[in-house]
Scaffold this motif. Structure first.
Motif, mmCIF file in Angstrom:
data_model
loop_
_atom_site.group_PDB
_atom_site.id
_atom_site.type_symbol
_atom_site.label_atom_id
_atom_site.label_comp_id
_atom_site.label_asym_id
_atom_site.label_seq_id
_atom_site.Cartn_x
_atom_site.Cartn_y
_atom_site.Cartn_z
ATOM 1 N N MET A 338 -1.346 -0.281 1.347
ATOM 2 C CA MET A 338 -1.841 1.362 2.074
ATOM 3 C C MET A 338 -1.284 2.282 0.543
ATOM 4 S SD MET A 338 -5.315 0.710 3.798
ATOM 5 C CE MET A 338 -5.402 -0.844 5.174
ATOM 6 N N LEU A 339 0.306 2.295 0.729
ATOM 7 C CA LEU A 339 0.720 2.949 -0.268
ATOM 8 C C LEU A 339 0.117 2.724 -1.618
ATOM 9 C CD1 LEU A 339 3.815 3.658 1.924
ATOM 10 C CD2 LEU A 339 1.936 5.082 0.927
ATOM 11 N N GLN A 340 0.077 1.016 -2.014
ATOM 12 C CA GLN A 340 0.096 1.194 -3.199
ATOM 13 C C GLN A 340 -1.361 0.703 -3.855
ATOM 14 O OE1 GLN A 340 -0.160 -3.698 -3.917
ATOM 15 N NE2 GLN A 340 1.171 -3.206 -5.580
ATOM 16 N N ARG A 341 -2.235 1.557 -2.971
ATOM 17 C CA ARG A 341 -3.544 1.261 -3.386
ATOM 18 C C ARG A 341 -4.067 2.728 -3.415
ATOM 19 N NH1 ARG A 341 -6.805 -3.227 -3.815
ATOM 20 N NH2 ARG A 341 -8.844 -2.917 -3.803
ATOM 21 N N TYR A 342 -3.557 3.185 -1.961
ATOM 22 C CA TYR A 342 -4.064 4.497 -1.631
ATOM 23 C C TYR A 342 -3.139 5.516 -2.585
ATOM 24 C CZ TYR A 342 -7.385 2.471 0.241
ATOM 25 O OH TYR A 342 -8.830 1.203 0.628
ATOM 26 N N GLY A 343 -1.557 5.666 -2.121
ATOM 27 C CA GLY A 343 -0.378 6.337 -3.288
ATOM 28 C C GLY A 343 -0.619 7.942 -2.148
ATOM 29 N N LEU A 344 -0.308 9.152 -2.579
ATOM 30 C CA LEU A 344 -0.699 10.124 -1.742
ATOM 31 C C LEU A 344 -1.389 10.026 -1.021
ATOM 32 C CD1 LEU A 344 2.199 12.482 -3.942
ATOM 33 C CD2 LEU A 344 2.701 11.275 -1.973
ATOM 34 N N GLY A 345 -2.351 9.638 -1.330
ATOM 35 C CA GLY A 345 -3.860 10.162 -0.685
ATOM 36 C C GLY A 345 -4.747 9.160 0.500
ATOM 37 N N TRP A 346 -3.005 7.848 1.032
ATOM 38 C CA TRP A 346 -2.888 7.497 2.365
ATOM 39 C C TRP A 346 -3.598 8.624 3.218
ATOM 40 C CZ3 TRP A 346 0.884 4.942 4.925
ATOM 41 C CH2 TRP A 346 0.696 3.145 5.842
ATOM 42 N N TRP A 347 -3.838 8.401 4.000
ATOM 43 C CA TRP A 347 -4.236 9.513 5.337
ATOM 44 C C TRP A 347 -2.713 9.381 6.576
ATOM 45 C CZ3 TRP A 347 -3.341 8.686 10.284
ATOM 46 C CH2 TRP A 347 -3.515 7.176 10.744
ATOM 47 N N ALA A 348 -2.386 8.613 6.694
ATOM 48 C CA ALA A 348 -1.674 8.273 7.274
ATOM 49 C C ALA A 348 -0.052 9.131 7.065
ATOM 50 C CB ALA A 348 -0.409 6.803 7.199
#
Length: 600
Positions: A338-348
């Motif tokens: 998730m971090l690799q795919r969405y970076g800082l846009g990851w809601w968590a």
């Protein structure tokens, strides 16, 4: 219970309405606007992945996470629209299926609603972790459940602890927390899905909306050579099969286990080929407890209450807490991806506990273990019969690794072009010298996608950077292939040159930012991920904004407007973005990233 369904067609009013509805449907299907393509009612793998990405990046996180979980679980379980409208927190983590080399965990969703369940019997649908992290329905379900518990403040666990049965009224898929205890309407869910689909890079045009997942799952199973009997049980088309199909098979989530294995990406022989790499990495108990505080205490209390009968028995509540703990474990196992795919846009990352753990050294070790496990387990031959094919794959991977290593050595040279005189002294062919060769005039103009291998359908900044510097989908980086093509005397078409120009500015700007501030490339990349997420930009819009604001523009260039007065092209109805406004966004994001204490 009497079955009155068969009597409906004999009623004059029902028969008349049904006849008119069928006639209107047939007329609509035969009109000129009808889509005749065979994929008009199903999702391809690329469309499925793109839709999930759009959902995870959707600004309204409740809507986005709901759509991601709804689409992935709907496809894996074959849910109808009415199933999704009334899906509740009736979850049960059943015993592991003894697959090899790793047992398969099955999460069952129970339901006693739906138009095909006239007798209100409890039926079950099975979900399993997908082999590919970005298609894992349980990963997306964990995102939704933990968001609703931590952000929407759904009092699910507290009500179970208090032995308050009102928790059973909470639905999983809803547009707003105020609607969580009510059955959703078709309009509620379809509107969310269409809003998310409208943000996809490529327009999604289908003849179905809420039935799209069920159709896609059915076609996927048929393509994997699943028998019609398995399809019937999986899709719960079994009312005509007598007592076995009506009263026994729907009551066990393992009845359609072959379909579950296929839709989880492990094929028909999943019992001997369940190579689930990230599932072998243990998640620290403290990390799980940080997402669902007191869940273990609640589980012990509910178990004791059910065993001693000191209160109203609530075995479904016990199963729900157990399933929530498993989903929290799945959350962390999928977090590196998730971090690799969405970076800082990851809601968590808005959760303080998650942000603290992600910034720790222990998480970096955990991330390396997960990535290593995925590579090792996915690299194993799936069966003895595939040994020869596996050898070919290994050789191909080695070849790609060598190409990437050569590319890394030549990146500096590509970023700082060789002077023509220096090239002449060392017999190095340059673009200008290659273009002056006589054979170049006779060589054909080859389109960039064929000659260079640029990928279509990219949606994240990380993918854009990877494509430019290391290559994607088996292709080396475009600059290296362009250089090789020019050395062979081939010429790029104007369209190819334009496409290449559009794609180069963003990766080079990120690299320049990292160099200027002495940052890791990942930290500089996070700046543009943050801009993209905050202002709901597509990757194409972000690329255009960076290109138009590029400092590498000839000051005496004729035609057009000055760079600061240009605007980014956007979809109709969206506000224009000036380049000066975009520069302010980038500066604000840069300052925010610089102030973060996360270790990059």
């Amino acid at each position: 219970m009497p079955d009155d369904e068969a009597k409906f067609p004999s009623q004059p009013y029902i028969a008349g309405v049904t006849s008119r509805a069928k006639a209107a449907t047939a007329e609509a299907r035969q009109c000129e606007e009808a889509d005749p393509s065979c994929s008009a009612s199903t999702l391809s793998n690329e469309e499925y992945a793109s839709l999930l990405d759009a959902a995870m990046r959707f600004p309204d996180k409740q809507v986005g996470l709901c759509v991601a979980a709804m689409v992935s679980c709907g496809l894996a379980a074959g849910f109808r629209s009415d199933d999704l409208q009334d899906t509740r927190y009736f979850m049960e983590l059943i015993c592991s299926v003894p697959a090899e080399p790793l047992p398969m965990q099955i999460l069952a969703l129970a339901s006693n609603a739906g138009k095909a369940n006239q007798d209100a019997q409890m039926t079950y649908a099975a979900l399993a972790n997908h082999r590919q992290p970005h298609l894992d329905c349980l990963a997306y379900l964990s995102q939704l459940v933990l968001y609703q518990i931590n952000v929407s403040k759904l009092p699910l666990l507290a009500l179970i602890y208090q032995n308050n049965m009102s928790w059973r009224s909470y639905r999983m898929f809803f547009r707003d927390p105020s609607m969580a205890t009510s059955k959703q309407t078709y309009y509620d869910l379809s509107t969310m899905l269409m809003k998310v689909a409208a943000t996809m890079p490529d327009t999604l045009v289908k003849t179905k909306v809420m039935h799209l997942m069920r159709c896609s799952g059915t076609v996927s199973l048929a393509a994997a050579a699943c028998s019609i009997d398995v399809l019937r049980v999986w899709g719960r088309w079994v009312r005509s099969e007598g007592v076995v199909g009506k009263s026994y098979l729907p009551k066990s989530p393992l009845s359609a286990l072959p379909a579950t294995g296929v839709l989880a990406g492990f094929g028909n022989n999943f019992m001997t080929n369940h190579a689930f790499g990230r599932g072998t990495v243990a998640v620290p108990v403290k990390w799980i407890d940080s997402l669902v505080p007191h869940a273990r205490v609640i589980l012990q209390a509910v178990r004791l209450r059910n065993r001693t009968r000191t209160g109203k028995a609530d075995f479904s509540g016990q199963h729900c807490v157990e399933s929530t703990l498993y989903l929290a474990e799945t959350f962390w196992q999928s977090s590196p991806f998730m971090l690799q795919r969405y970076g800082l846009g990851w809601w968590a990352l808005q959760l303080p506990a998650v942000c603290f753990i992600v910034g720790s050294s222990s998480f970096r070790q955990f991330e390396q273990q997960v990535m290593k496990a995925e590579l090792e387990w996915n690299a194993r031959p799936l069966s003895p019969q595939m040994s020869e094919a596996f050898d070919k794959i290994s050789k191909h991977v080695c070849s790609l690794s060598e190409q990437i290593a050569q590319l890394q050595l030549s990146v500096d040279g590509m970023m700082h072009p060789v002077h023509s005189q220096t090239a002449a002294n060392h017999s190095i062919p340059t673009a200008s010298s290659a273009n002056t060769q006589p054979r170049a005039a006779r060589s054909p103009r080859i389109e960039l996608e064929v000659q260079v291998g640029l990928s279509s359908g990219l949606s994240s900044v990380q993918e854009a950077v990877d494509e430019w510097f290391t290559g994607l989908h088996g292709f080396p980086a475009p600059p290296l292939l362009c250089e090789q093509a020019i050395q062979r005397g081939q010429r790029l078409s104007k369209k190819a040159i334009d496409n290449l120009s559009r794609r180069r500015h963003l990766p080079l700007r990120i690299q320049a930012l990292a160099t200027d501030r002495c940052w890791p490339l990942k930290k500089a990349l996070a700046v543009y991920e943050l801009v993209m997420q905050r202002h709901s930009l597509s990757l194409a819009e972000l690329r255009d904004a960076v290109r138009l604001s590029s400092p590498v523009r000839h000051p005496d260039a004729k035609g057009g407007k000055p760079a600061q007065s240009q605007h980014v092209n956007r979809s109709p109805g969206l506000p224009l973005i000036s380049i000066s406004q975009f520069a302010v966004w980038v500066q604000k994001a840069t300052d925010d990233i610089a102030s973060m204490s996360i270790s990059w």
